[in-house]
Design a protein around this motif. Structure first.
Motif, mmCIF file in Angstrom:
data_model
loop_
_atom_site.group_PDB
_atom_site.id
_atom_site.type_symbol
_atom_site.label_atom_id
_atom_site.label_comp_id
_atom_site.label_asym_id
_atom_site.label_seq_id
_atom_site.Cartn_x
_atom_site.Cartn_y
_atom_site.Cartn_z
ATOM 1 N N PHE A 82 81.184 40.860 29.300
ATOM 2 C CA PHE A 82 80.711 41.556 30.499
ATOM 3 C C PHE A 82 81.114 40.822 31.773
ATOM 4 O O PHE A 82 80.356 40.747 32.739
ATOM 5 N N GLN A 228 62.988 39.331 20.911
ATOM 6 C CA GLN A 228 61.972 40.300 20.490
ATOM 7 C C GLN A 228 62.405 41.721 20.791
ATOM 8 O O GLN A 228 63.102 41.955 21.777
ATOM 9 N N GLU A 290 74.602 34.868 20.592
ATOM 10 C CA GLU A 290 74.905 35.791 19.496
ATOM 11 C C GLU A 290 76.125 35.211 18.804
ATOM 12 O O GLU A 290 77.138 34.951 19.462
ATOM 13 N N ALA B 126 76.869 42.419 20.774
ATOM 14 C CA ALA B 126 75.930 43.526 20.583
ATOM 15 C C ALA B 126 74.856 43.480 21.668
ATOM 16 O O ALA B 126 74.419 44.507 22.177
ATOM 17 N N LEU B 127 74.432 42.272 22.032
ATOM 18 C CA LEU B 127 73.480 42.108 23.134
ATOM 19 C C LEU B 127 74.198 42.465 24.430
ATOM 20 O O LEU B 127 75.302 41.980 24.683
ATOM 21 N N THR B 128 73.553 43.279 25.235
ATOM 22 C CA THR B 128 74.238 43.813 26.416
ATOM 23 C C THR B 128 73.274 43.840 27.592
ATOM 24 O O THR B 128 72.145 44.313 27.448
ATOM 25 N N PHE B 223 62.477 59.581 25.338
ATOM 26 C CA PHE B 223 62.336 58.248 24.767
ATOM 27 C C PHE B 223 63.734 57.677 24.606
ATOM 28 O O PHE B 223 64.578 58.280 23.932
ATOM 29 N N PHE B 227 67.293 49.781 21.655
ATOM 30 C CA PHE B 227 66.339 48.689 21.487
ATOM 31 C C PHE B 227 66.447 47.770 22.694
ATOM 32 O O PHE B 227 67.540 47.328 23.046
ATOM 33 N N GLN B 228 65.290 47.473 23.292
ATOM 34 C CA GLN B 228 65.238 46.590 24.461
ATOM 35 C C GLN B 228 64.955 45.156 24.058
ATOM 36 O O GLN B 228 64.248 44.917 23.086
ATOM 37 N N THR B 229 65.443 44.229 24.847
ATOM 38 C CA THR B 229 65.019 42.836 24.678
ATOM 39 C C THR B 229 65.244 42.104 25.996
ATOM 40 O O THR B 229 65.732 42.703 26.964
ATOM 41 N N PHE B 230 64.850 40.839 26.048
ATOM 42 C CA PHE B 230 65.030 40.065 27.279
ATOM 43 C C PHE B 230 65.829 38.803 27.012
ATOM 44 O O PHE B 230 65.629 38.142 25.997
ATOM 45 N N LEU B 241 70.322 46.298 22.847
ATOM 46 C CA LEU B 241 71.263 46.207 21.741
ATOM 47 C C LEU B 241 72.168 47.421 21.840
ATOM 48 O O LEU B 241 71.688 48.550 22.001
ATOM 49 N N ARG B 242 73.469 47.202 21.712
ATOM 50 C CA ARG B 242 74.404 48.312 21.894
ATOM 51 C C ARG B 242 74.141 49.437 20.878
ATOM 52 O O ARG B 242 73.932 49.159 19.700
ATOM 53 N N PHE B 275 72.773 49.724 17.014
ATOM 54 C CA PHE B 275 71.323 49.803 16.841
ATOM 55 C C PHE B 275 70.780 51.008 17.597
ATOM 56 O O PHE B 275 71.082 51.166 18.789
ATOM 57 N N ASN B 277 67.122 53.145 18.120
ATOM 58 C CA ASN B 277 65.685 53.126 17.833
ATOM 59 C C ASN B 277 65.167 54.544 17.590
ATOM 60 O O ASN B 277 64.439 55.099 18.407
ATOM 61 N N GLU B 278 65.535 55.109 16.454
ATOM 62 C CA GLU B 278 65.146 56.481 16.133
ATOM 63 C C GLU B 278 63.620 56.619 16.168
ATOM 64 O O GLU B 278 62.891 55.708 15.771
ATOM 65 N N ARG B 289 68.508 52.838 11.633
ATOM 66 C CA ARG B 289 68.294 52.238 12.954
ATOM 67 C C ARG B 289 69.320 51.159 13.248
ATOM 68 O O ARG B 289 69.481 50.732 14.382
ATOM 69 N N GLU B 290 69.970 50.683 12.201
ATOM 70 C CA GLU B 290 71.010 49.656 12.361
ATOM 71 C C GLU B 290 72.131 50.055 11.422
ATOM 72 O O GLU B 290 71.876 50.257 10.233
#
Lengths: 679, 679
Positions: A82, A228, A290, B126-128, B223, B227-230, B241-242, B275, B277-278, B289-290
């Motif tokens: 990115f 998380q 990652e 994958a983390l974005t 919705f 999937f969210q994360t920090f 997650l992408r 990923f 999040n169905e 979901r993955e």
């Protein structure tokens, strides 16, 4: 990087190891998770000692790292993810060259471990529900202690701050011997200090936030390194991204054990991305948020950790650094014979030793310099509390000694933890050498009598009777025999009932058992693929003068197995006949599955200065680590040039693809080919 | 599953297609994201029509699915993740068999696409960070509308509820023709209804929560399926997650374009986990979901979407379902010639057509039944608003027609979006056929005069002058020429300044341009590897009577390329000589990299009934889809038995491994081998 830089690097590298013998902070610091500022501090320390040559060496490791890093990014081995948005620290994308190296490393890894040892390879979910990491202990213990800059809110790792302080204080020649000893003491245990102890040290030493000098929050707080997330829309179903792949294997143990015919040893392998939310990741490709792990869980009977193939590796000698040596002053890794290390108990089992030997062979086969590879045993305090023994394969690079493979005996910890939490028994069985007689409790409720007495409640009473443990059962039996009846609590009914003597028979029976049941131990070699790749890049990198001697050229000396592209096909001049020949070769290579480059468009300018042009094209391929160049200089035969020796042989057009394929697949060497074609 | 069930299945499958011709809800429903309850409803509808045979067919697809699913789980193709903890819906682990199939599918995919088309394969994070999915539109638009059961809090997809209602109402034979038409109308557009429209329908129809019949929240809320994360400890750096791998490629476009010599077309491939999040995933392996995506981003000049290799596929004929046909009543997919479909404009470009053809060849090569594979064009409303055209490769399985590969022309949407958001230009260039003369605005601030007049503000004034667009510049020029000075706003200073004529020169210059710059279009074939694998399992599954005819045996008819294990090595009896021979074969196969099983331990009981034992061992291998069995019945020669024909040939011990290897690698067929050895 030019020749001067290169020779400086060698000088530095030599000096590093000299310094290490003197037990300078550079080793333990870089080997651990030190971040850049701390490394700078340590390197500063090193240079103070080497004052005489300070001006020469000063910027060397960083300059080298930057030179290599620039080429790696420019030639698309990797780049910050990115980037157009400013990037996120700790995230890297692999470009086409890096991805090919990764696939080659994985392919060799599968061959070397999965296929050679008949392992089961599996692929488990990265998304993981909370309960799994509660059981494994990660929710509580997979943390780093951090403190906050009270003014700007930035977070820092508490242990790094204390470490940095101690190292910088030690450089003060005016401190007393006692003070120096105290600092050494703190440095030796800093990674094992509790939040309170670290907080106390920060207060005692008056440590403030780096750069800003602001006060720090107190005491340090643990920060969990798992990312998380939540499953589904309710926000109630907490999950984590796995920080290792192993737990997926442990929770499935019974499936794999059954598939293996209920036999041990059983080895299960998994390659997959894992995620760690580092507080402030630096060290680019070394400390990522990652990254790809390749893990092996080798389950064994704890009573038998021998390995039938240990003789294959027992004569190997390489750098090992047992924990006793680390605790002594002035010691470094020494060449030990693996067989002896196991025989003496330095390595705690043959199986652990076998994998140490295999990891050594694997890394050296990839192209890691064996003089810059050592196996360091974890110190007692450093090991996870459940581990029986643990050795890290550490590779030296410009960041210091980096843990690239961990080889741990995790004992039965994980399977026990999941057994307990899930209530599902995760055990293996083994035939006893001789059958054994044991006494077994037999409880037989007399359903007819119980039915008459308790009617609809009969089922609950039966279940309660059957659920008694040995002591309860024998007490009940005694009461029934002495008094003819007894009060008996049935939890599921929430009351006591009266059991009469004719309602249950309780006895002990002798039975022969032929099996024992046990929780297997697990030996885990865990490979950080990205770290191995980065160290490989540094170890394979070199420079050499161009033929004309007017410039320094970059070369990655990748082995043909690792190289992203196996060859490049270059028509000598822009000429339809030669280009057609080049296409024929390329097509053949493609059908053999050999990754290569083909350059069929030559600019007019290049034609004007053909020799320079070919030299430049070789240089471009060398910089990418391409081992062979096929120059198409006639419609019927070509020249193959080898990257490292720069030697050339002529081969017919017909034969060239198969010759290169056999070298690319490791079936023949350049020497084989030269001997045959020149001989 | 027994023979009766098998024949029932075929009956059902035939009926399905008949019914489809009648435009029953089973097609659009299953093709979309319908969940199990809705499918049941639809299947119910189907059976109503087929009343005469209802009792025969009723439970068929579910029974078939369950039979196959049981074997897939038992033989460790996959199993629910974290099963010992009750599992998490939508997460699957691949066991050793499934992982090998996955690796085989990927290897074929690489050969078929990446290598054949000289694509660049990359591996992105994958983390974005949030900004990327803000730019791409995923934060706003990658959502499903959901409603909540007001009593128990369970969430449901609003469109599924409306769909289910309409389908169940349609079965009521007493409804009027108008009502039926209205329901059809709603079904046709249900996926495109807004939250308000869906909410209104739920109210109008009085729809309540499934099973509980509780009232539902109103209106439906979106919705987000990411999937969210920090990142890091502050909780301020939001990431996702992408849900697809494509964005990683788009943001790196300039890197890859430069590496490709700044030439188009440029195809970049990526294989990676994604990923989603169905809200309430069901359909086991179909809606996860993955899961693993294999994506290709093929960048082209929007002015030239021809493809040089299109002639290689233009004569292919297969089932296609253009959008016009879907909108007509009573139509289904028909065999069309790909070349004609492109020529007529049904498929909007040669490049899109080329990939449709290649996807067809790939899937059929894997073992997908071509009669149960169709290419369905997205309807105008179904397509993403930016897409120029989109075709899904849909495979029919017990869940209905499932989207397994999407082949979309995403136009220039993504690159434009990231260009705009990041401020980094993501464009390609092309040489113009002929140089073109254009007028170019030239603004030259006279720094000396400006410095004298504005001192410290000079820099801001210069920048403001240079930033003028053509109209502003020409107006300023006119004013300066007529009045000698002009008021000029400098935003960065927050005030107007007076510009005099001698402070800036403004003119237009004619220049020749030889290049044009443009944002490439991207054609994206995106493969859901898990879905393809699951459909392959169903298509390859069959049963047949045992030789004795007393039981039905399960067989996966995997092609040798796909099969997890290529052969099994079986000593006929427990005998040291035969076991040694078996080990020699196994060792040779291992060194050839051929995955196989070896069974060297035969129980005493098996020896007693040798023929039964060999039959059982064959059956066990057949159930795992192993194409060849090597029975070691002499120390010098062996029998190879082929799974599907059950034919056998004798081969020498020396030759057997290479014979099996050549078949496993697809270099020879069983027929080739039989012809040579028997002929």
């Amino acid at each position: 990087m030019n020749a001067t830089e290169q020779s400086l690097l060698h000088a530095f590298s030599k000096k590093s190891s000299t310094v290490e013998d003197q037990e300078m902070p550079i080793r333990p610091l870089n080997a651990s998770s030190a971040e850049k500022p701390e490394i700078d501090v340590a390197i500063g320390g090193l240079f103070d000692i080497l004052k005489a040559e300070k001006s020469v060496v000063e910027k060397e490791p960083e300059a080298f790292r930057q030179a290599v890093g620039n080429i790696l990014e420019r030639r698309l081995f990797y780049n910050p993810s990115f980037d157009i948005y400013g990037g996120i620290t700790g995230l890297l994308d692999y470009g086409p060259s890096g991805r090919l190296v990764e696939l080659n490393v994985l392919s060799l890894w599968r061959k070397f471990f999965v296929n050679e040892e008949d392992m089961l390879e599996v692929g488990c979910s990265a998304l993981t529900p909370e309960i799994v990491f509660n059981a494994s202990g990660h929710v509580k213990k997979f943390t780093d202690l951090m403190v906050k800059d009270e003014v700007n809110g930035a977070f820092h790792r508490a242990d790094h701050l204390v470490k940095g302080y101690c190292e910088s204080r030690k450089k003060d020649v005016t401190i007393s011997a006692e003070k120096a000893a105290e600092l050494d003491n703190v440095l030796a245990v800093v990674e094992d200090l509790s939040a309170e102890e670290l907080g106390a040290k920060i207060k005692e030493y008056g440590i403030t936030a780096p750069h800003t000098k602001n006060p720090l929050s107190h005491p340090p707080r643990p920060f969990n390194l798992m990312f998380q997330t939540f499953f589904g829309p309710t926000g109630s179903s907490l999950g984590y991204l796995r920080p290792e792949t192993a737990q997926g294997i442990f929770v499935n143990f019974m499936n794999y054990y059954n598939d293996n015919g209920r036999k041990l040893p059983l080895a299960v392998a998994q390659v997959g991305r894992v995620f760690r939310n580092e507080i402030s990741p630096r060290q680019g490709p070394i400390r990522a948020r990652e990254f790809l792990l390749a893990e092996i869980e080798h389950f064994v009977d704890p009573e038998n950790k021998s390995h039938p193939k240990f003789p294959d590796v027992e004569l190997l000698e390489f750098l090992m650094f047992p924990r006793e040596e680390q605790e002594k002053s002035g010691q470094s890794a020494k060449k030990l014979c693996l067989g002896e290390a196991v025989a003496k108990g330095t390595v705690n089992s043959e199986t652990l030793g076998y994998f140490i030997g295999r990891v050594y062979l694997f890394l050296v086969h990839l192209g890691i310099d064996k003089e810059r590879l050592r196996f360091r045993q974890h110190k007692a305090k450093e090991m996870a509390h459940y581990a029986a023994d643990c050795w890290d394969a550490e590779i030296e690079c410009s960041y210091g000694w980096i843990e690239c493979v961990g080889i741990a005996d995790r004992s039965a910890y994980d399977l026990c933890a999941h057994s307990e939490k899930s209530g599902v028994s995760l055990v293996a069985e083994a035939k006893l050498a001789e059958p054994k007689e044991i006494e077994k409790l037999v409880i037989t409720p007399v359903k007819k009598e119980l039915g008459v007495a308790f009617k609809a409640d009969q089922k609950n009473v039966v279940e309660a009777l059957e659920a008694m443990n040995e002591q309860e059962a024998m007490e009940l039996k005694a009461t029934l025999e002495s008094k003819g009846e007894a009060e008996f609590e049935v939890c599921t009914l929430g009351k006591n009932v009266t059991i009469k003597k004719n309602m249950v028979s309780i006895s002990k029976k002798r039975t022969e058992v032929r099996k024992r049941f046990f929780t297997p131990s697990v030996i885990e070699p865990s490979f950080g693929i990205g770290r191995i790749m980065y160290c490989l890049y540094e170890h394979c990198f070199s420079t050499r003068p161009s033929k004309a001697g007017d410039e320094q050229l970059n070369v990655f000396r990748f082995s043909p197995l690792v190289a992203p592209f196996k060859c490049t096909v270059l028509p000598l001049v822009q000429n339809q006949q030669l280009e057609e020949a080049a296409k024929v070769i390329s097509k053949q290579l493609k059908s053999d599955g050999i990754k290569h480059k083909i350059e069929i468009t030559v600019t007019l300018k290049q034609i004007e200065t053909i020799s320079a042009s070919i030299g430049k094209r070789y240089a471009r391929a060398d910089e990418l680590g391409v081992p062979f160049a096929i120059t198409v200089d006639s419609p019927t035969s070509v020249t193959i040039r080898e990257r490292d020796s720069r030697d050339q042989v002529r081969v017919s057009l017909k034969e060239v693809a198969s010759v290169v394929t056999s070298m690319a697949e490791g079936k023949k060497t350049w020497q084989d080919v030269c001997a045959r074609l020149n001989g």
